[in-house]
Design an enzyme around this catalytic site. Structure first.
Site, short mmCIF file in Angstrom:
data_model
loop_
_atom_site.label_atom_id
_atom_site.label_comp_id
_atom_site.label_asym_id
_atom_site.label_seq_id
_atom_site.Cartn_x
_atom_site.Cartn_y
_atom_site.Cartn_z
N CYS A 330 1.22 -1.41 0.30
CA CYS A 330 0.03 -0.22 -0.12
C CYS A 330 0.76 0.91 0.25
O CYS A 330 1.16 1.66 -0.39
CB CYS A 330 -0.62 -0.12 1.44
SG CYS A 330 -2.48 1.31 1.20
N HIS A 427 -3.91 -5.69 1.61
CA HIS A 427 -3.48 -6.38 3.04
C HIS A 427 -4.19 -7.70 2.98
O HIS A 427 -4.67 -8.14 2.43
CB HIS A 427 -3.52 -4.98 4.39
CG HIS A 427 -3.29 -4.10 3.85
ND1 HIS A 427 -2.14 -3.22 4.17
CD2 HIS A 427 -3.94 -2.75 2.71
CE1 HIS A 427 -1.99 -2.03 4.09
NE2 HIS A 427 -2.67 -1.87 3.13
#
Length: 483
Positions: A330, A427
């Protein structure tokens, strides 16, 4: 009939979140339908919910303890710090505003209606709601407009049990002091108390329990010894990440100022033979690390400047030069690219900054946040992966032609030509046992098989048993009232 009880703490980090999870699992094992609720949380460690929003990670663990999917109603107000004085405000799972702390203090009372709305929805069809407070009700300077502690308890007519943390010392003062500073009406909402994190012989504190009960008239509900397996549960704070020392595989993680969604580290730290070291500011990235993970960030550009200020960019270059592996997730993925462009000032002043340059990609920040629960395939082996996306920005570039994930049918991630520097937006991928095993084996060292999900479930069961032995759960349930 739905009843509710609220667990508040005489200070921060007294163990409220874990106690709620353990009490919830104990009640579920008794055949009750239970749900967790936290009116307001402050955390950049968020979970994406089944209904398309985001809540605090601790409430997602509590939902798991209840056998439920996480829902936005379990944490209707989430504050995600972006600077030292400001935070993004998430209301019922969606971005509401970005505010300075002083402005939020003036506006928070307006959020009580959606908080109560979420609470009422959550009660439908359930036997018990276990509510978790935030911080401490003793902070009476914050009482006006409060929605996190006594303000919520009073508005929803929910009785309170107050928890003291004896590991920090001064627990009698914590509890009796809270009693003394609270206004009469708030004080009357507290019905019982318990002591958490006790080490040694609990009988040595019997007189202390009597003193607290005599000075407050609250029902004593028990002394809970230190739960040694707490580290096996997902961490709420990055400093709670624990791993076995001296593992054959060493993973280093620079602690960013606004580190976010670091639950990626939990399955790794729980894997036998793996050591996860969170590297604090001012310390170099260890030269003997097998893998460096640059985690997510709530403020990517600011954290990139922080990364450079520590000299970690130089350490990272040396690590790669020596043949080390790197994974950016991310915000960490965005940092690894050549450029981050934020012309609209989404993260702060409009800017364009050079990235670390280890991936040939660039990121353009965009106002629309992507929130999604996702299924993926690890392309090198075909291993299945599930996880979630929670990010701003779109990343493109030459290295995106080397994807290593197929995410909901589209290519995801980027890899340098060496194959040793990777980035992605997904994630939670390390929670998948097969993927974690094959990914770590690429580091060239043996990896022990470990079932992460089973370990978490077993630990929740053990926590419930621990609380059944040391906490008067029957007494606690007897204090719960219909809502």
């Amino acid at each position: 009939m739905t009843r509710a009880i609220m667990i508040q703490g005489a200070g921060s980090n007294v163990g409220k979140s874990m106690l709620v999870a353990g009490i919830a699992r104990a009640c579920v094992k008794r055949g009750m339908s239970v749900a967790p609720f936290k009116p307001q949380n402050m955390s950049n460690n968020a979970a994406v919910t089944a209904d398309g929003g985001e809540i605090g990670r601790a409430q997602a663990l509590q939902a798991l303890a209840c056998g439920l999917d996480p829902l936005v109603d379990m944490n209707p107000v989430l504050l995600k710090p972006e600077t030292d004085i400001g935070a993004q405000v998430i209301v019922q799972g969606k971005r509401f505003a970005t505010m300075k702390a002083s402005d939020y203090g003036q506006q928070k009372s307006k959020l009580l209606p959606p908080v109560l709305d979420s609470f009422k929805r959550l009660t439908k069809g359930r036997d018990l709601i276990i509510v978790e407070g935030a911080g401490s009700p003793a902070e009476v300077n914050l009482r006006a407009g409060d929605i996190a502690n006594m303000g919520f308890a009073a508005a929803a007519s929910v009785p309170v049990v107050l928890i003291g943390d004896i590991d920090r010392g001064g627990v009698i003062a914590q509890l009796v002091g809270t009693f003394n500073v609270l206004p009469h009406d708030d004080r009357a909402l507290i019905k019982g108390f318990a002591i958490n994190k006790f080490r040694g012989d609990p009988t040595l504190f019997a007189e202390g329990m009597d003193i607290i009960a005599a000075r407050t008239a609250w029902a004593p509900l028990g002394i809970v010894p230190w739960f040694a397996d707490a580290w096996k549960l997902p961490a709420e704070d990055v400093m709670d990440i624990t791993s076995r020392k001296g593992g054959t595989i060493k993973i280093a993680v620079p602690r960013l100022n606004r580190i976010a969604n670091f639950d990626d580290l939990d399955p790794l730290s729980a894997t036998p033979g793996v050591s996860v070291e969170v590297v604090e500011a001012g310390r170099p990235l260890p030269g003997d690390a097998d893998l460096i993970i640059i985690p997510g960030s709530k403020s990517t550009i600011a954290d990139l400047a922080h990364f450079r200020a520590q000299g970690w960019d130089i350490d990272l270059a040396g690590h790669i030069r020596r043949g080390g592996h790197v994974l950016g997730i991310c915000g960490g993925y965005q940092m690894l690219g050549t450029e981050i462009i934020d012309v609209d000032g989404i993260e702060g002043p409009p800017s364009k900054v050079a990235g670390l340059g280890f991936l040939d990609v660039k990121t353009v920040m965009q106002p629309l946040k992507r929130l999604a629960l996702s299924k993926a395939t690890y392309l090198p082996t075909g291993a299945s992966v599930t996880g979630y996306e929670i990010h701003l920005g779109e990343t493109t570039g030459a290295d995106c032609a080397n994807p290593w994930l197929s995410l909901n049918g589209r290519n995801e991630g980027a890899a340098a030509s060496s194959g040793r520097v990777l980035g992605c937006y997904l994630h939670g991928l390390f929670a998948e046992d097969e993927f974690r095993q094959v990914f770590l084996e690429k580091l060239g060292k043996p990896v022990h098989h470990h079932s992460y999900a089973s370990s978490v479930e077993d630990t929740l069961d053990a926590l419930a048993t621990h609380l059944e032995q040391h906490l008067d759960i029957e007494g606690l349930l007897g204090l719960a009232e219909e809502v």
